[in-house]
Structures are given as C-alpha cells and as structure tokens.
Design an enzyme around this catalytic site. Structure first.
Site, PDB file in Angstrom:
ATOM      1  NE  ARG A   1      -0.319  -5.956-108.616  1.00 42.74           N
ATOM      2  CZ  ARG A   1       0.011  -6.340-109.868  1.00 42.74           C
ATOM      3  NH1 ARG A   1       1.052  -5.821-110.465  1.00 42.74           N
ATOM      4  NH2 ARG A   1      -0.710  -7.244-110.480  1.00 42.74           N
TER       5      ARG A   1
ATOM      6  CE1 TYR B   1       7.594   1.829 -85.065  1.00 45.42           C
ATOM      7  CE2 TYR B   1       8.120   0.467 -86.953  1.00 45.42           C
ATOM      8  CZ  TYR B   1       7.228   0.870 -85.992  1.00 45.42           C
ATOM      9  OH  TYR B   1       5.984   0.323 -85.951  1.00 45.42           O
TER      10      TYR B   1
ATOM     11  CG  ASP C   1      12.077   6.642 -90.598  1.00 44.97           C
ATOM     12  OD1 ASP C   1      11.275   7.593 -90.641  1.00 44.97           O
ATOM     13  OD2 ASP C   1      11.763   5.505 -90.176  1.00 44.97           O
TER      14      ASP C   1
ATOM     15  CE  LYS D   1       3.627   5.401 -86.972  1.00 44.80           C
ATOM     16  NZ  LYS D   1       5.017   4.978 -87.008  1.00 44.80           N
TER      17      LYS D   1
HETATM   18  C1  LIG Z   1       5.730   3.831 -87.464  1.00 44.80           C
HETATM   19  C2  LIG Z   1       7.089   3.994 -87.982  1.00 44.80           C
HETATM   20  C3  LIG Z   1       7.546   3.203 -89.046  1.00 44.80           C
HETATM   21  C4  LIG Z   1       6.706   2.107 -89.655  1.00 44.80           C
HETATM   22  O1  LIG Z   1       5.567   2.618 -90.289  1.00 44.80           O
HETATM   23  P1  LIG Z   1       4.131   1.831 -90.364  1.00 44.80           P
HETATM   24  O2  LIG Z   1       3.305   2.795 -91.132  1.00 44.80           O
HETATM   25  O3  LIG Z   1       3.690   1.602 -88.960  1.00 44.80           O
HETATM   26  O4  LIG Z   1       4.392   0.554 -91.072  1.00 44.80           O
HETATM   27  C5  LIG Z   1       8.825   3.443 -89.516  1.00 44.80           C
HETATM   28  N1  LIG Z   1       9.615   4.391 -88.970  1.00 44.80           N
HETATM   29  C6  LIG Z   1       9.204   5.162 -87.954  1.00 44.80           C
HETATM   30  C7  LIG Z   1      10.108   6.200 -87.389  1.00 44.80           C
HETATM   31  C8  LIG Z   1       7.928   4.987 -87.417  1.00 44.80           C
HETATM   32  O5  LIG Z   1       7.524   5.740 -86.382  1.00 44.80           O
END
Ligand SMILES: *Cc1c(COP(=O)(O)O)cnc(C)c1O
Length: 381
Positions: free
Chosen positions: A46, A98, A171, A196
């Site tokens: 962890r 998002y 982000d 992603k």
């Molecule tokens: C998918 C996504 C998230 C969240 O990520 P997860 O891995 O699904 O928890 C945050 N920001 C953006 C732009 C995303 O496409």
C-alpha cells in the site's frame, strides 16, 4: 531524449538481477526486512510496490515534475487530492468537466464543506477566484465539448502575488504528455485517468497524479498511503506496457481522427463537428500554441435525436460504450452515459443534449471507421 524513447526507457531503475528487459510484476503484499530498523526500500505494497514505482517513474519522466503517484482509478486520484482541502475552502473548476469529476465535487466534496464555482473561460476564472480559493481545476480540452483553455494564462491567474500561489490542477487525460505537458506551462498537479490513453487497450483502470514540487508530492503520498486507493502491481504492469507504445498510438489516433472529422463535415445529417484539430475550431490557435497535437477525441451533433439513437444502435465495428483512448473505437452518448448525473439545466447550458455524440477514434483503419459510420448514418429512416 525524444518523448517516444522516454515512453520505453523512462524508468531505468532495475528491480532484479536477471536482466529482464520488462519490469517484473512484483506480486507481493509485503517485503521482509534485512534487520531491525532496516528496509529494502519496500515495506508494504500500500505504501509502495516496485512495479508501481516503475510506472510512477516513467510518468514523471514524461510529464516532468518531482513525483508521480498511481491510483486504482482516475476518480481515486481526484479523491486523494481533494483531501488537501478543508471545510470553507473554495475551488474554481472549468465548466465543462468529465461527469464523474462533477459528481464527486457536487455529491461528496460539497458535503465535506468545500465550495465550487464553475467558469467557462479565462475571464470567468479570474472573476471567480476569491480569498477562500485554494485551487483551480481545469480540463483542457474539455469533455465532451472540446473547449481549450490557455494553461499558461490560467497559471498566471493562480499566481496571486510573488509568494502566494493557489494550486493549478490540470486533467491531461485527453492529450497525454505526448501532446501537452501542463507542468511546463505552470500547473502544479497533472491528473490522468490512466484507464484511457496511457493504458490504451481498454483492459485496465488506473489514475495518476504528477506533482511539480516535492513537498506537495509528499503530502499526497501520505494521503495515498493513508486512504489506500493504490494501483495493483498487475495493473501497474499493464499501464507500463501501454505507455511503451503511447507515442506511436497518439500519432495514429490523431491522424485517423482528423480524417474522420473531415469526413463527418461532409455529411448532411451531421450538424456540427467538435475536433480541436480542425482549423475553424474557435480554440485552434490556443491549441497550437500550447500543445503539439490534437488527439483522437471528436464530438459531433446530428440533426435530431432519432439519428443519434440510430447511429448508436447501428454501429458495428465501433462499440457503443463508455470510456475512451483505447485501441477499439468507442461511441458514447454523453446525455445518458458520462454526463447523466449532471442536472438537466447544467447539461443543456453545456450543450450536452440528445443530439450530441462523442467518438473516441481507435486504432482501426480510418476507412473502416468511416465505412461503419456511413452505414450507421445510412440506416436512419
Ligand atoms: C475517465 C476520466 C476520468 C476518471 O477516470 P477513471 O479512471 O474512469 O476513474 C477523469 N477525467 C477524464 C477526462 C476522464 O476521461
């Protein structure tokens, strides 16, 4: 070193003596101590695990900054930096986010006493910063409307005086460090949903925070270790494996997305195409000034709801599914999927309506993607 090489060799630390060119999956929850008061550098997974550390070093090499911390999902990463804030703190966030991030802010962070203002552009961000503001959180390009914010200009707004700065969190999921490096433009924390493009194969979930300053990284690592949402060794391995081909994939996603966007523009059932690589996109100049590419995400509106539903139900190669950034092309209905939890008026103000579709252009041949869209659009009665 070129960024495509960093994707493969970003972490040169060796974790075993076999000469393995690929980092092993250290499937161990705990690590034996050589003696009392001694440590190999690893104690309990962890806190840290060698495979996870390898991923973190690689992402730091790509984004710059002091350190990266890996989490089980992008939302777990966001939840951890939200623990930096206390009741009474205020955050300015970009308007078009998002959906899951908006849900966390409005359903969990607000309950914990943190307040939010949403801003659509630079001017609004500047107007909404108050003496209680502790951070500005932006997504650029935004999801799903593909608005672009000038990161360096936002960074200037967060530098309140010479010595006082509020945090700028960006982000960077859509463009990845291959095309955009927010820390070099003045951001303090870069967030990724590693689920992603970084993972890139629609087969693993992950989240990452890359932090510019060591002190802040240490605070976040303390929260991460305390709250426990760390990435597993196996999933760390999958994201490392994905990143090895990130540069090549991003180039191809972009090339195909441009071809698909241009084709969509010629279709009479398609009303508007939102792709930041099109020269008539309102933010084209800003994109070119701060990013070296446009990525693989396209949103578009069709002439009516029936057409939208019909496309979703008739695509074959392209899958009607949430998520993005992987080898398989995915089409999403933001209204019912990613942004379903937004209040209706918020959704409408953002342009998220029954005619809007979002396409994550995968790595299939451009012609095959276009043929699939063509037959799906053609099937509209
Ligand atoms: C998918 C996504 C998230 C969240 O990520 P997860 O891995 O699904 O928890 C945050 N920001 C953006 C732009 C995303 O496409």
């Amino acid at each position: 070193m070129d960024i495509s090489t960093i994707c493969i060799h970003g972490c040169e630390k060796k974790y075993d003596a076999t000469g393995a060119v690929s980092v092993p999956i250290f499937a161990s929850s705990t690590f034996a101590h050589p003696g009392v008061g001694q440590s190999t550098g690893f104690d309990y997974s962890r806190s840290q695990n060698p495979t996870k550390e390898h991923l973190e070093h690689t992402v730091t090499a790509l984004e710059g900054g002091a350190e990266t911390i890996a989490f089980s999902t992008g939302m777990a990463a966001i939840s951890v930096f939200m623990e930096l804030f206390s009741p009474g703190d205020h955050i300015v966030a970009s308007y078009d986010l998002y959906g899951g991030t908006f849900r966390l802010f409005s359903h969990i962070s607000e309950k914990n006493g943190i307040t939010f203002s949403y801003a659509a552009n630079l001017q609004e961000i500047s107007e909404k910063i108050t003496s209680a503001t502790k951070a500005v959180f932006i997504e650029t390009p935004t999801n799903p409307m593909m608005n672009v914010l000038d990161i360096a200009a936002v960074a200037q707004l967060t530098q309140l005086t010479q010595s006082k700065k509020i945090l700028l969190i960006v982000d960077n999921t859509f463009l990845t460090p291959i095309f955009q490096r927010p820390l070099s433009l003045g951001a303090d924390i870069v967030l990724h949903s590693g689920t992603k493009y970084l993972g890139g194969h629609n087969d693993a979930l992950a989240g990452l925070l890359t932090v510019k300053e060591k002190d802040l990284a240490e605070r976040l690592r303390f929260i991460s270790n305390t709250t426990g949402g760390c990435l597993s060794p196996f999933d760390s391995f999958l994201i490392i494996r994905g990143i090895k081909t990130l540069a090549v994939r991003m180039e191809r996603h972009q090339e195909t997305a441009l071809a698909v966007a241009r084709w969509l523009l010629t279709q009479n059932k398609i009303k508007k195409v939102y792709y930041i690589g099109l020269q008539d996109h309102p933010d084209y100049a800003v994109s070119c000034s701060q990013a070296s590419g446009f990525g693989g995400m396209i949103s578009f509106t069709v002439n009516d709801e029936l057409t939208a539903v019909s496309i979703l139900e008739n695509v074959k190669l392209i899958k009607y599914a949430e998520s993005l950034g992987g080898t398989e092309s995915l089409i999403t209905y933001p209204l019912l999927q990613t942004h379903a939890d937004l209040p209706q008026e918020e959704r409408e103000a953002r342009g998220i309506n029954a005619c809007l579709l979002r396409l994550s252009v995968g790595l299939e041949a451009a012609d095959d993607i276009i043929q699939d869209l063509k037959q799906a659009i053609g099937s509209v009665k």
